[in-house]
Design a protein around this motif. Structure first.
Motif, PDB file in Angstrom:
ATOM      1  N   GLY A 155      44.477  -2.743 -63.678  1.00 12.68           N
ATOM      2  CA  GLY A 155      44.513  -2.416 -65.095  1.00 12.68           C
ATOM      3  C   GLY A 155      43.105  -2.548 -65.660  1.00 12.68           C
ATOM      4  O   GLY A 155      42.444  -3.549 -65.436  1.00 12.68           O
ATOM      5  N   CYS A 156      42.659  -1.535 -66.353  1.00 11.12           N
ATOM      6  CA  CYS A 156      41.265  -1.498 -66.819  1.00 11.12           C
ATOM      7  C   CYS A 156      40.954  -2.661 -67.754  1.00 11.12           C
ATOM      8  O   CYS A 156      39.874  -3.231 -67.702  1.00 11.12           O
ATOM      9  N   PHE A 157      41.921  -3.013 -68.571  1.00 17.80           N
ATOM     10  CA  PHE A 157      41.673  -4.101 -69.510  1.00 17.80           C
ATOM     11  C   PHE A 157      41.493  -5.425 -68.774  1.00 17.80           C
ATOM     12  O   PHE A 157      40.497  -6.122 -68.941  1.00 17.80           O
TER      13      PHE A 157
ATOM     14  N   ILE B 190      41.953   1.196 -57.083  1.00 20.73           N
ATOM     15  CA  ILE B 190      42.291   2.338 -57.933  1.00 20.73           C
ATOM     16  C   ILE B 190      42.374   1.835 -59.369  1.00 20.73           C
ATOM     17  O   ILE B 190      43.172   0.961 -59.688  1.00 20.73           O
ATOM     18  N   ASN B 191      41.534   2.362 -60.198  1.00 21.08           N
ATOM     19  CA  ASN B 191      41.572   1.935 -61.589  1.00 21.08           C
ATOM     20  C   ASN B 191      42.600   2.753 -62.365  1.00 21.08           C
ATOM     21  O   ASN B 191      42.756   3.945 -62.144  1.00 21.08           O
ATOM     22  N   GLU B 192      43.250   2.025 -63.239  1.00 18.11           N
ATOM     23  CA  GLU B 192      44.309   2.596 -64.062  1.00 18.11           C
ATOM     24  C   GLU B 192      43.920   3.935 -64.715  1.00 18.11           C
ATOM     25  O   GLU B 192      44.696   4.864 -64.758  1.00 18.11           O
ATOM     26  N   CYS B 193      42.678   4.013 -65.186  1.00 18.03           N
ATOM     27  CA  CYS B 193      42.265   5.205 -65.925  1.00 18.03           C
ATOM     28  C   CYS B 193      42.103   6.425 -65.021  1.00 18.03           C
ATOM     29  O   CYS B 193      42.002   7.543 -65.487  1.00 18.03           O
ATOM     30  N   LYS B 194      42.081   6.192 -63.699  1.00 18.73           N
ATOM     31  CA  LYS B 194      41.889   7.310 -62.773  1.00 18.73           C
ATOM     32  C   LYS B 194      43.218   7.798 -62.201  1.00 18.73           C
ATOM     33  O   LYS B 194      43.256   8.747 -61.441  1.00 18.73           O
TER      34      LYS B 194
ATOM     35  N   GLY C 201      38.302  -5.589 -66.552  1.00 16.54           N
ATOM     36  CA  GLY C 201      37.018  -5.283 -67.161  1.00 16.54           C
ATOM     37  C   GLY C 201      36.330  -4.060 -66.577  1.00 16.54           C
ATOM     38  O   GLY C 201      35.189  -4.126 -66.138  1.00 16.54           O
ATOM     39  N   HIS C 202      37.044  -2.949 -66.580  1.00 18.28           N
ATOM     40  CA  HIS C 202      36.506  -1.748 -65.933  1.00 18.28           C
ATOM     41  C   HIS C 202      35.393  -1.070 -66.723  1.00 18.28           C
ATOM     42  O   HIS C 202      34.680  -0.235 -66.188  1.00 18.28           O
ATOM     43  N   ASN C 203      35.249  -1.435 -67.985  1.00 17.38           N
ATOM     44  CA  ASN C 203      34.174  -0.828 -68.766  1.00 17.38           C
ATOM     45  C   ASN C 203      34.401   0.636 -69.085  1.00 17.38           C
ATOM     46  O   ASN C 203      33.464   1.423 -69.132  1.00 17.38           O
ATOM     47  N   CYS C 204      35.630   1.001 -69.261  1.00 17.36           N
ATOM     48  CA  CYS C 204      35.931   2.371 -69.653  1.00 17.36           C
ATOM     49  C   CYS C 204      36.647   2.298 -71.000  1.00 17.36           C
ATOM     50  O   CYS C 204      36.818   1.223 -71.551  1.00 17.36           O
ATOM     51  N   LYS C 205      37.103   3.420 -71.480  1.00 15.59           N
ATOM     52  CA  LYS C 205      37.688   3.390 -72.825  1.00 15.59           C
ATOM     53  C   LYS C 205      39.018   2.644 -72.895  1.00 15.59           C
ATOM     54  O   LYS C 205      39.456   2.246 -73.959  1.00 15.59           O
TER      55      LYS C 205
END
Ligand SMILES: [Zn+2]
Length: 124
Positions: free
Chosen positions: A64-66, A113-117, A69-73
């Protein structure tokens, strides 16, 4: 000051934190459709990777990006309690790094695998 009540906050967070998150389900479905057999949240491996292909020695983490800390939107901090969250996410990142290293040390290949992808095509 935190404007969200404690109850509401834990409600929100438990929703984010749940194990079988949607992005993870998408990856699992994809793997099943390709005939892969996997283990979930294997406690014997560092960091309990989300998905483990034991025979191939591949661990897959759906992050999960949050939380990571994936640094995406998708990963922007909540407007309240910024300090708390920053600290928490930083600790998560440190833990990720440590576990990633340990996994590689025992011969596993780690795919993150990042959530945003997740909505884009997954290539293995
Ligand atoms: Zn992201």
């Amino acid at each position: 000051m935190d404007t969200v009540s404690k109850k509401k906050r834990s409600e929100i967070m438990s929703r984010i934190r749940s194990k079988n998150t949607r992005p993870e389900m998408i990856v699992r479905k994809y793997l099943s459709s390709k005939g892969y057999r996997y283990r979930l949240h294997d406690k014997r491996l560092p960091g309990k990777p989300d998905i483990v292909l034991k025979k191939k020695k591949i661990a897959i983490e759906v992050r999960g990006c949050f939380w990571h800390g994936h640094n995406c939107k998708l990963s922007s901090y909540p407007k309240t309690n910024r300090k708390y969250w920053k600290n928490k996410i930083n600790n998560n990142k440190k833990r990720d790094k440590k576990n990633d290293k340990l996994l590689r040390k025992i011969g596993y290949k780690l795919i993150i695998i990042n959530e945003c992808k997740i909505n884009k095509k997954i290539n293995f």
